[in-house]
Design a protein around this motif. Structure first.
Motif, PDB file in Angstrom:
ATOM      1  N   GLY A   4      18.099 -10.596 -13.494  1.00  0.00           N
ATOM      2  CA  GLY A   4      17.676 -11.770 -14.244  1.00  0.00           C
ATOM      3  C   GLY A   4      16.155 -11.809 -14.300  1.00  0.00           C
ATOM      4  O   GLY A   4      15.488 -10.780 -14.173  1.00  0.00           O
ATOM      5  N   GLY A 104      20.559 -15.185  -8.743  1.00  0.00           N
ATOM      6  CA  GLY A 104      20.492 -16.409  -9.551  1.00  0.00           C
ATOM      7  C   GLY A 104      21.427 -17.501  -9.047  1.00  0.00           C
ATOM      8  O   GLY A 104      21.741 -17.586  -7.853  1.00  0.00           O
ATOM      9  N   ALA A 165      18.712 -28.403 -19.788  1.00  0.00           N
ATOM     10  CA  ALA A 165      19.814 -27.566 -20.277  1.00  0.00           C
ATOM     11  C   ALA A 165      20.844 -28.425 -21.024  1.00  0.00           C
ATOM     12  O   ALA A 165      21.256 -28.093 -22.143  1.00  0.00           O
ATOM     13  CB  ALA A 165      20.472 -26.826 -19.120  1.00  0.00           C
TER      14      ALA A 165
HETATM   15  C1  LIG Z   1      20.674 -23.549 -20.634  1.00  0.00           C
HETATM   16  C2  LIG Z   1      19.505 -23.256 -19.753  1.00  0.00           C
HETATM   17  C3  LIG Z   1      18.203 -23.511 -20.195  1.00  0.00           C
HETATM   18  C4  LIG Z   1      17.121 -23.209 -19.375  1.00  0.00           C
HETATM   19  N1  LIG Z   1      15.849 -23.449 -19.847  1.00  0.00           N
HETATM   20  C5  LIG Z   1      14.781 -23.124 -19.075  1.00  0.00           C
HETATM   21  C6  LIG Z   1      13.446 -23.305 -19.556  1.00  0.00           C
HETATM   22  O1  LIG Z   1      13.247 -23.779 -20.681  1.00  0.00           O
HETATM   23  N2  LIG Z   1      12.413 -22.932 -18.754  1.00  0.00           N
HETATM   24  C7  LIG Z   1      12.618 -22.386 -17.511  1.00  0.00           C
HETATM   25  O2  LIG Z   1      11.638 -22.041 -16.829  1.00  0.00           O
HETATM   26  N3  LIG Z   1      13.864 -22.214 -17.014  1.00  0.00           N
HETATM   27  C8  LIG Z   1      14.944 -22.572 -17.776  1.00  0.00           C
HETATM   28  N4  LIG Z   1      16.217 -22.395 -17.282  1.00  0.00           N
HETATM   29  C9  LIG Z   1      16.396 -21.926 -15.884  1.00  0.00           C
HETATM   30  C10 LIG Z   1      16.238 -20.409 -15.797  1.00  0.00           C
HETATM   31  O3  LIG Z   1      17.020 -19.765 -16.761  1.00  0.00           O
HETATM   32  C11 LIG Z   1      16.616 -19.922 -14.384  1.00  0.00           C
HETATM   33  O4  LIG Z   1      15.846 -20.629 -13.448  1.00  0.00           O
HETATM   34  C12 LIG Z   1      16.350 -18.440 -14.240  1.00  0.00           C
HETATM   35  O5  LIG Z   1      17.214 -17.717 -15.086  1.00  0.00           O
HETATM   36  C13 LIG Z   1      16.536 -17.985 -12.792  1.00  0.00           C
HETATM   37  O6  LIG Z   1      16.203 -16.646 -12.682  1.00  0.00           O
HETATM   38  P1  LIG Z   1      16.978 -15.719 -11.638  1.00  0.00           P
HETATM   39  O7  LIG Z   1      16.447 -14.352 -11.822  1.00  0.00           O
HETATM   40  O8  LIG Z   1      16.933 -16.329 -10.294  1.00  0.00           O
HETATM   41  O9  LIG Z   1      18.492 -15.808 -12.106  1.00  0.00           O
HETATM   42  P2  LIG Z   1      19.137 -15.279 -13.487  1.00  0.00           P
HETATM   43  O10 LIG Z   1      18.112 -15.173 -14.554  1.00  0.00           O
HETATM   44  O11 LIG Z   1      20.313 -16.156 -13.729  1.00  0.00           O
HETATM   45  O12 LIG Z   1      19.611 -13.823 -13.114  1.00  0.00           O
HETATM   46  C14 LIG Z   1      20.553 -13.558 -12.118  1.00  0.00           C
HETATM   47  C15 LIG Z   1      21.191 -12.240 -12.468  1.00  0.00           C
HETATM   48  O13 LIG Z   1      21.963 -11.789 -11.382  1.00  0.00           O
HETATM   49  C16 LIG Z   1      23.218 -11.361 -11.865  1.00  0.00           C
HETATM   50  N5  LIG Z   1      24.163 -11.493 -10.753  1.00  0.00           N
HETATM   51  C17 LIG Z   1      24.809 -12.602 -10.348  1.00  0.00           C
HETATM   52  N6  LIG Z   1      25.570 -12.332  -9.285  1.00  0.00           N
HETATM   53  C18 LIG Z   1      25.372 -11.033  -9.012  1.00  0.00           C
HETATM   54  C19 LIG Z   1      25.902 -10.171  -8.029  1.00  0.00           C
HETATM   55  N7  LIG Z   1      26.760 -10.614  -7.106  1.00  0.00           N
HETATM   56  N8  LIG Z   1      25.505  -8.870  -8.037  1.00  0.00           N
HETATM   57  C20 LIG Z   1      24.610  -8.419  -8.960  1.00  0.00           C
HETATM   58  N9  LIG Z   1      24.097  -9.200  -9.913  1.00  0.00           N
HETATM   59  C21 LIG Z   1      24.479 -10.501  -9.935  1.00  0.00           C
HETATM   60  C22 LIG Z   1      23.516 -12.226 -13.050  1.00  0.00           C
HETATM   61  O14 LIG Z   1      24.444 -11.604 -13.916  1.00  0.00           O
HETATM   62  C23 LIG Z   1      22.130 -12.334 -13.667  1.00  0.00           C
HETATM   63  O15 LIG Z   1      21.889 -11.258 -14.531  1.00  0.00           O
HETATM   64  C24 LIG Z   1      17.330 -22.675 -18.081  1.00  0.00           C
HETATM   65  C25 LIG Z   1      18.630 -22.429 -17.635  1.00  0.00           C
HETATM   66  C26 LIG Z   1      19.706 -22.711 -18.455  1.00  0.00           C
HETATM   67  C27 LIG Z   1      21.094 -22.426 -17.957  1.00  0.00           C
END
Ligand SMILES: Cc1cc2nc3c(=O)[nH]c(=O)nc-3n(C[C@H](O)[C@H](O)[C@H](O)COP(=O)(O)OP(=O)(O)OC[C@H]3O[C@@H](n4cnc5c(N)ncnc54)[C@H](O)[C@@H]3O)c2cc1C
Length: 445
Positions: A4, A104, A165
């Motif tokens: 992510g 995530g 969201a």
């Molecule tokens: C509808 C919506 C609108 C949003 N708008 C905003 C915004 O305008 N501005 C902002 O800053 N934030 C926004 N966010 C929040 C933002 O998207 C998240 O905070 C961000 O994606 C978190 O990043 P991350 O890398 O922690 O997780 P993610 O980007 O969710 O990535 C996690 C990844 O890990 C993968 N994964 C999950 N479990 C496993 C596993 N067991 N093994 C391997 N891979 C796995 C998933 O498939 C995913 O690809 C929004 C969220 C949503 C849902």
């Protein structure tokens, strides 16, 4: 682990910083793309095609990383082994020296009767595509039905969660149905009703009172019924009961009432802060050698705010944490000191569809077209590849010229998938099962 905002930010920086032969990098990713989640409401409302927000991992990586197609289902932090279920279902063990946990978050649910079976989230590409099809299907079915009760339940839509969201989702989808209903001769447009509800007394409190009220005014003027201080008492297949006693005939319940860290975090047995893994400002997990965590799954201290605050779960923080952590991993390999993560929040952009938007970049309050330009400009520039940028821009232009498209692509199965199915929340091993898997590997040598 996890491709992510945080994981990809980290991998890309590692690829650039590490000399050839200095380290091997592997990325565990169930899908072959990084999902640009902030634009998901626009996928659900048909403004953007699903592919345009799915940024190819192969295009954005420098081909140095070994991508393992699957999900981590457990980590043995003593044996330093990650247990992975590949996309074929095969379970394999992967040894590591340093592991970065960035899986995530998932949709946070509560113990409300019928919720997990009847609500849909807005966290995955499949959910957004499903909701779009589902909403258009309700119009199709209502248009064809002679049963007044059925028509009433198909034409009322409920979104729970007044954060960005949920607000964006309700606003963008209401715009879709308002435009679409003109093409349904047997539906009275007045019967199509969107409800946005939240238990909190305000929408998007992070916007501040003035801008939050502007957003509320825009939504109400467009006919969205916003109810604050209200939640769901029961979710049925064709009706929803609110906590204020109202019972609404309704077959579309979209649940965006916050997020919870990935269930993988709970399997580690390490300290958590409201479910997120407790980490130091340098993002290592205290007491676990070579384990780092960041993004929505971790409680990274927010040093810019101080007072023991942790960073909110946003893309803005996650991608920057990814880059800082990559620098720290490189520093640890080179026996140099690690640096803490510090970032002052840049603000919030909220796209309400069409020309409606509110934004607060760097504390400046914007409404209407200027807010829309900032919102779209910010997201566009944050997309990682030129291909994704071109797809998104082309979709926006087509939508501006030709309007919304109301095509139901047939992603719905006979039995609607549940939150659990969409977000794989039952996929994880218990700590005992993890040890069994890694022990069999140790026995084989
Ligand atoms: C509808 C919506 C609108 C949003 N708008 C905003 C915004 O305008 N501005 C902002 O800053 N934030 C926004 N966010 C929040 C933002 O998207 C998240 O905070 C961000 O994606 C978190 O990043 P991350 O890398 O922690 O997780 P993610 O980007 O969710 O990535 C996690 C990844 O890990 C993968 N994964 C999950 N479990 C496993 C596993 N067991 N093994 C391997 N891979 C796995 C998933 O498939 C995913 O690809 C929004 C969220 C949503 C849902």
């Amino acid at each position: 682990m996890g491709a992510g905002f945080a994981g990809v930010g980290c991998v890309r920086r590692l690829e650039r910083q590490l000399a050839p032969g200095e380290a091997e990098i592997a990325l565990v990713a169930p899908f072959s793309y990084q999902l640009y989640l902030p634009l998901l409401p626009q996928v659900a409302s048909g403004v953007l095609t699903p592919q345009s927000v799915a940024v190819s991992l192969r295009r954005s990586q420098k081909h140095r990383t070994r991508i393992i197609p699957g999900g981590a289902i457990g980590v043995d932090t003593k044996a330093k082994v990650c247990v992975i279920r590949k996309i074929t279902g095969e379970i394999v063990n992967e040894r590591y020296d340093q592991i970065v946990l960035s899986p995530g978050s998932i949709t946070r649910t509560f113990d409300i009767p019928g919720l997990v079976d009847n609500a849909r989230g807005m966290k995955t590409l499949a959910e957004a595509a499903y909701i779009r099809d589902h909403v258009i299907a309700q119009l199709d079915l209502a248009d064809a039905s002679h049963d007044e009760a059925e028509r009433a339940s198909r034409l009322q839509f409920v979104v729970v969660g007044g954060g960005y969201a949920g607000t964006e989702t309700a606003a963008c989808l209401q715009r879709l149905t308002t435009n679409a209903v003109k093409h349904y001769p047997h539906i009275d447009p007045k019967l199509v009703k969107w409800h946005l509800i939240d238990i909190a007394p305000k929408l998007m409190p992070e916007l501040g009172d003035k801008l939050g009220n502007s957003a509320l005014k825009i939504l109400r003027e467009r006919g969205i019924e916003v109810s604050l201080g209200v939640s769901i008492a029961e979710a049925g297949a064709d009706k929803v009961t609110f906590t204020d006693g109202r019972v609404l005939p309704c077959r579309t319940l979209i649940w965006t009432a916050g997020v919870a860290a990935s269930p993988l975090i709970g399997t580690l047995g390490a300290e958590t802060v409201r479910g997120r893994l407790a980490v130091t400002p340098e993002m290592n997990v205290p007491g676990l050698d070579g384990v780092y965590a960041l993004g929505d799954a971790a409680a990274v201290p927010d040093l810019a705010k101080g007072d023991g605050a942790v960073c909110p779960p946003t893309a803005q923080h996650s991608m920057r944490q990814g880059r800082r952590l990559a620098d720290n991993i490189v520093a640890s390999l080179r026996h140099q000191p690690l640096q803490p993560y510090v970032h002052k929040d840049l603000g919030l952009v909220v796209d309400l569809g069409g020309r409606d938007a509110v934004s607060k970049p760097l504390g400046i309050e914007l409404r209407g077209l200027s807010a829309q330009a900032v919102a779209r400009g910010y997201h566009w520039s944050a997309l990682r590849t030129n291909v994704a940028k071109t797809r998104v821009m082309t979709n926006w232009l087509i939508n501006a010229v030709a309007g919304d498209d109301f095509v139901r692509t047939g992603f719905q199965s006979q039995k609607p998938a549940t939150l659990r199915d969409f977000e794989y929340t039952d996929a994880y091993l218990t700590p005992e099962q993890v040890r069994e898997h890694t022990a069999s590997m140790t026995a084989r040598g």
